[in-house]
Design a protein around this motif. Structure first.
Motif, short mmCIF file in Angstrom:
data_model
loop_
_atom_site.label_atom_id
_atom_site.label_comp_id
_atom_site.label_asym_id
_atom_site.label_seq_id
_atom_site.Cartn_x
_atom_site.Cartn_y
_atom_site.Cartn_z
N GLU A 34 0.83 -1.21 0.00
CA GLU A 34 0.00 0.00 0.00
C GLU A 34 0.86 1.25 0.00
OE1 GLU A 34 -2.97 0.06 -0.76
OE2 GLU A 34 -3.29 -2.09 -0.59
N ARG A 35 1.96 1.21 0.78
CA ARG A 35 2.81 2.39 0.86
C ARG A 35 3.47 2.68 -0.50
NH1 ARG A 35 7.79 2.10 4.63
NH2 ARG A 35 8.78 1.60 2.64
N VAL A 36 3.92 1.62 -1.17
CA VAL A 36 4.58 1.81 -2.47
C VAL A 36 3.59 2.43 -3.46
CG1 VAL A 36 5.66 0.61 -4.43
CG2 VAL A 36 6.26 -0.05 -2.10
N ILE A 37 2.35 1.91 -3.46
CA ILE A 37 1.35 2.43 -4.40
C ILE A 37 0.99 3.88 -4.05
CG2 ILE A 37 -1.04 2.16 -5.24
CD1 ILE A 37 -0.62 -0.86 -5.13
N ARG A 147 9.97 -2.78 -7.38
CA ARG A 147 9.03 -2.70 -6.25
C ARG A 147 7.68 -2.13 -6.71
NH1 ARG A 147 11.06 -2.97 -0.95
NH2 ARG A 147 13.22 -3.64 -0.97
N VAL A 148 7.74 -1.09 -7.55
CA VAL A 148 6.48 -0.48 -8.02
C VAL A 148 5.67 -1.50 -8.82
CG1 VAL A 148 5.52 1.24 -9.59
CG2 VAL A 148 7.32 1.90 -8.00
N SER A 149 6.32 -2.17 -9.77
CA SER A 149 5.51 -3.07 -10.60
C SER A 149 5.05 -4.28 -9.80
CB SER A 149 6.20 -3.44 -11.91
OG SER A 149 7.46 -3.91 -11.67
N TYR A 150 5.88 -4.71 -8.85
CA TYR A 150 5.44 -5.83 -8.01
C TYR A 150 4.22 -5.43 -7.17
CZ TYR A 150 5.30 -9.32 -4.33
OH TYR A 150 4.88 -10.28 -3.47
N ALA A 151 4.23 -4.19 -6.65
CA ALA A 151 3.10 -3.75 -5.81
C ALA A 151 1.79 -3.83 -6.61
CB ALA A 151 3.34 -2.32 -5.32
N PHE A 152 1.84 -3.33 -7.85
CA PHE A 152 0.61 -3.35 -8.66
C PHE A 152 0.24 -4.77 -9.08
CE2 PHE A 152 1.61 1.13 -8.91
CZ PHE A 152 0.36 1.72 -8.85
N ARG A 153 1.25 -5.59 -9.33
CA ARG A 153 1.00 -6.98 -9.70
C ARG A 153 0.38 -7.74 -8.54
NH1 ARG A 153 6.32 -7.59 -11.14
NH2 ARG A 153 6.72 -9.50 -10.00
N ARG A 155 -1.33 -6.65 -6.14
CA ARG A 155 -2.70 -6.25 -5.82
C ARG A 155 -3.68 -7.14 -6.59
NH1 ARG A 155 -4.22 0.04 -5.99
NH2 ARG A 155 -4.20 -0.29 -8.23
N GLU A 156 -3.32 -7.49 -7.83
CA GLU A 156 -4.21 -8.34 -8.64
C GLU A 156 -3.96 -9.82 -8.41
OE1 GLU A 156 -6.51 -6.90 -10.07
OE2 GLU A 156 -5.74 -4.85 -10.26
N PHE A 157 -2.70 -10.19 -8.23
CA PHE A 157 -2.35 -11.61 -8.07
C PHE A 157 -1.53 -11.77 -6.80
CE2 PHE A 157 -2.01 -10.58 -12.68
CZ PHE A 157 -3.08 -11.34 -13.16
N PRO A 158 -2.19 -11.74 -5.64
CA PRO A 158 -1.42 -11.82 -4.40
C PRO A 158 -0.64 -13.14 -4.33
CG PRO A 158 -3.77 -11.50 -3.97
CD PRO A 158 -3.63 -11.76 -5.44
N ILE A 159 0.61 -13.05 -3.96
CA ILE A 159 1.37 -14.29 -3.83
C ILE A 159 1.86 -14.45 -2.40
CG2 ILE A 159 2.03 -14.46 -6.24
CD1 ILE A 159 4.69 -13.40 -5.65
N GLU A 160 1.89 -15.72 -1.99
CA GLU A 160 2.30 -15.99 -0.62
C GLU A 160 3.81 -16.18 -0.61
OE1 GLU A 160 -0.11 -19.17 -1.29
OE2 GLU A 160 -1.46 -17.52 -1.81
N ASN A 161 4.29 -16.56 0.55
CA ASN A 161 5.70 -16.86 0.66
C ASN A 161 6.10 -17.82 -0.43
OD1 ASN A 161 6.59 -15.40 2.70
ND2 ASN A 161 6.28 -16.95 4.29
N PRO A 363 -1.51 -5.01 -14.54
CA PRO A 363 -1.02 -6.36 -14.89
C PRO A 363 -2.06 -7.24 -15.56
CG PRO A 363 -1.21 -6.07 -12.50
CD PRO A 363 -1.46 -4.74 -13.10
N LEU A 364 -3.35 -6.84 -15.51
CA LEU A 364 -4.38 -7.67 -16.14
C LEU A 364 -4.45 -7.46 -17.65
CD1 LEU A 364 -7.26 -7.22 -13.52
CD2 LEU A 364 -5.75 -9.18 -13.78
N THR A 365 -3.84 -6.36 -18.12
CA THR A 365 -3.93 -6.06 -19.55
C THR A 365 -3.05 -7.01 -20.36
OG1 THR A 365 -4.20 -3.78 -18.91
CG2 THR A 365 -3.74 -4.16 -21.23
N PRO A 366 -3.58 -7.64 -21.40
CA PRO A 366 -2.77 -8.57 -22.20
C PRO A 366 -1.68 -7.84 -22.99
CG PRO A 366 -4.98 -8.34 -23.12
CD PRO A 366 -4.97 -7.54 -21.86
N PRO A 367 -0.63 -8.58 -23.39
CA PRO A 367 0.52 -7.97 -24.05
C PRO A 367 0.19 -7.06 -25.23
CG PRO A 367 0.99 -10.25 -23.56
CD PRO A 367 -0.43 -10.02 -23.17
#
Ligand code: AMP
Length: 598
Positions: A34-37, A147-153, A155-161, A363-367
């Motif tokens: 949240e802070r990064v976004i 870090r920025v792109s991971y934060a947005f990614r 949010r859509e595809f949360p990944i665990e450890n 990240p949901l937008t296709p290539p």
């Protein structure tokens, strides 16, 4: 506005004290999405002010360099003086300065701080690698954009450890005459002490040990990436590479080597093909006999139809497949989508060895429709407005927040690594805005690639022609274009375009003749059409090469120091690139000459 001041202060602090701050982050080992976004939102909302501040910081840090002093900037840090004094340049203009640094001149030539290493850009387009300055600020920028792109990614595809199956490859380092370490920009990043801690923070730790990443033999590293990825399969959260091409190469190898990989896992003994002692030791240390895992992989592979969906089948916890999939990589997304099955293809950031530019925040937008939001604090950006059809400059460069939606531009970068008003050579289109910073769609490398006389065709035009022709292929079952390139053949009279294709399997001559005619017709540039009609350009020629030929081209570039991670198939091979032309021409199995204008 008060938050903005905080961000600017923080950014200032980061640049000056990036080591210290990253050490603190490493200790905490945390990542606050949240802070990064929130910070990204704040910076992009105030893009114009942030750009002014960013330029000021760059010029304060580097104002005393020989380059800027020589241009009479005299310590001024405002945009207007900068534009008035500093000319637009290409890499060619800066070569004499960079060469002195490479040769060991430690004076502040382009950057205030001493240069510690040199980056080699892939050079696939120009035929030879370009030397560039690499420094800590570029490492910091890389971690920032990750870090920025991971934060947005996330949010859509949360990944665990977990970990990531990353097909990444460090390339060889060497010392320049002046004693500086030189290698590709990605290798400089992978070797930085911040890379590992950032990867841990963003759940992207590579499943392979360092010995595999930095192994000297690409084939052996690739095999071991696959093996380690299978050993840690249940922990893998996503599968990635810098460029989509490396992912396709990896899974094409998997198609060939899967049984051997299963054997290694079953017996716990690494294949004898791994002869590099450090890779062998490192991978053997994690390999234990696991017949159950081996059998399950074997069964799953046997159950697949033409390898469709192999990634989610074997890496059941993977949420997405990640890498650069836009621009010249778009061609590989069809094949990659086949391997990815139900998993989404998520596009990675936009940048270059020269510096980072923009992040993918959707990240949901296709290539095919992905765009990238420029980070206003990562560099100072200007844009040359272009006239659509031939990429001609229309007027003076304009600022980041002055660009217009729907228009195409060439990007100019001013970076923390000694580039001032540098023409990167990329053409982008503004698709919209995110707060007040533009969303860019990558269009193509700007330079003209195919030209015989008055005709002008770019990488984008070639891509369109190939796309149109491959529609005719898709009617044929299982027929796929694996790779392609082009060449303006001036040796014949009249000169003509040659397009090289590598297919996955044999195709009927009739189909290929139609593809050849179709490409010829799809180059609609007036100069080309006119010249074709009056015969001053000869019929386009389609040369089909043997399967594996583009691998040979890749190996040729690797032998010259390009890293697999940065490799992009050159979409046009110039006459001076004799070795690549020889490889291609030496493996032609069929030729077709266009009848489109007969
Ligand atoms: P290199 O410096 O060798 O890593 O290559 C950088 C070039 O790769 C850029 O100037 C672009 O032409 C291309 N590139 C990098 N990122 C992307 C992207 N996300 N989409 C399309 N092309 C890209």
């Amino acid at each position: 506005m008060s938050i903005l001041v905080v961000i600017i202060n923080k950014f200032h602090f980061c640049c000056k004290h990036s080591h210290l701050q990253l050490k603190m982050l490493e200790k905490k080992g945390n990542f606050n999405m949240e802070r990064v976004i929130q910070e990204f939102d704040e910076v992009t909302r105030n893009a114009s002010i942030v750009q002014r501040e960013t330029l000021k910081m760059i010029l304060e840090e580097n104002g005393d360099t020989e380059y800027l002093q020589g241009l009479g900037l005299g310590g001024r840090t405002d945009i207007e003086s900068f534009r008035a004094c500093v000319p637009l340049v290409t890499h060619h203009d800066l070569e004499p300065y960079i060469q002195r640094i490479v040769d060991g001149d430690t004076a502040p030539i382009l950057t205030g701080k001493p240069v510690t290493s040199i980056s080699l850009s892939s050079g696939t387009t120009q035929g030879k690698p370009k030397y560039l300055v690499f420094n800590e600020e570029l490492v910091h920028n890389t971690m920032q954009i990750y870090r920025v792109s991971y934060a947005f990614r996330n949010r859509e595809f949360p990944i665990e450890n977990g970990k990531a199956l990353q097909f990444i490859y460090g390339s060889k380092q060497f010392k320049t005459n002046g004693g500086l370490t030189a290698t590709t920009a990605t290798t400089n990043v992978y070797r930085s002490h911040q890379f590992k801690s950032t990867m841990l923070d963003i759940q992207s730790q590579c499943t392979s040990p360092d010995e595999v990443i930095f192994g000297s033999d690409f084939q052996q590293s690739l095999y071991c990436h696959l093996l380690c990825g299978l050993l840690y399969a249940d922990q893998v959260q996503f599968v990635s590479a810098t460029f989509a091409h490396s992912l396709v190469v990896a899974f094409q190898s998997f198609e060939k080597d899967w049984e051997e990989l299963c054997r290694d896992i079953k017996t716990g003994v690494l294949s004898s093909r791994i002869t590099n002692p450090s890779i062998r030791n490192a991978v053997s240390a994690i390999l234990r006999p696991d017949p159950e895992l081996a059998d399950s992989i074997y069964r799953k592979c046997e159950g697949l139809s033409n390898w469709y969906g192999v990634i989610p089948e074997l890496w059941t916890n993977a949420k997405y497949v990640y890498g650069i999939m836009t621009g010249s990589m778009e061609h590989y997304t069809r094949k990659l989508g086949h391997y990815a099955g139900r998993l989404p293809l998520v596009c990675a950031e936009y940048g270059s060895s020269e510096g980072w530019i923009a992040a993918n925040v959707d990240p949901l937008t296709p290539p095919d429709s992905a765009n990238f939001v420029v980070l206003p604090d990562i560099g100072f950006f200007e844009f040359i407005p272009l006239r659509g059809s031939d990429n001609c400059a229309l007027s003076e460069p304009i600022g980041l927040t002055e660009v217009q939606v729907g228009e195409e531009y060439e990007i100019i970068m001013t970076t923390f690594a000694g580039l001032y008003r540098y023409r990167l050579g990329d053409v982008v289109r503004v698709e919209g805005f995110y707060n007040s910073t533009p969303r860019l769609k990558f269009i193509c490398r700007g330079n003209l690639i195919l030209s015989i006389n008055i005709d002008k065709n770019t990488e984008k035009d070639l891509q369109l022609a190939v796309d149109e022709a491959t529609k005719l292929l898709s009617a044929e079952k299982k027929l796929d274009l694996l790779d392609f390139t082009s060449h303006a053949d001036m040796a014949s009279d009249p000169g003509h375009y040659v397009i090289f294709w590598e297919l996955n399997t044999d195709a009927k001559d009739e189909v290929l003749q139609n593809c050849c005619d179709c490409m010829d017709r799809t180059f609609i540039d007036a100069g080309y059409v006119g010249s074709r009609k009056i015969g001053t350009i000869g019929p386009l020629e389609l040369r089909v090469v043997e399967r594996g030929t583009f691998r040979k081209v890749l190996y040729h570039y690797l032998s010259r120091g390009t890293s697999v991670g940065q490799f992009k198939t050159p979409r046009c091979v110039g006459p001076s690139n004799k070795v690549v032309l020889e490889i291609l021409n030496g493996h032609v199995i069929k030729r077709f000459s266009s009848m489109a204008y007969d």
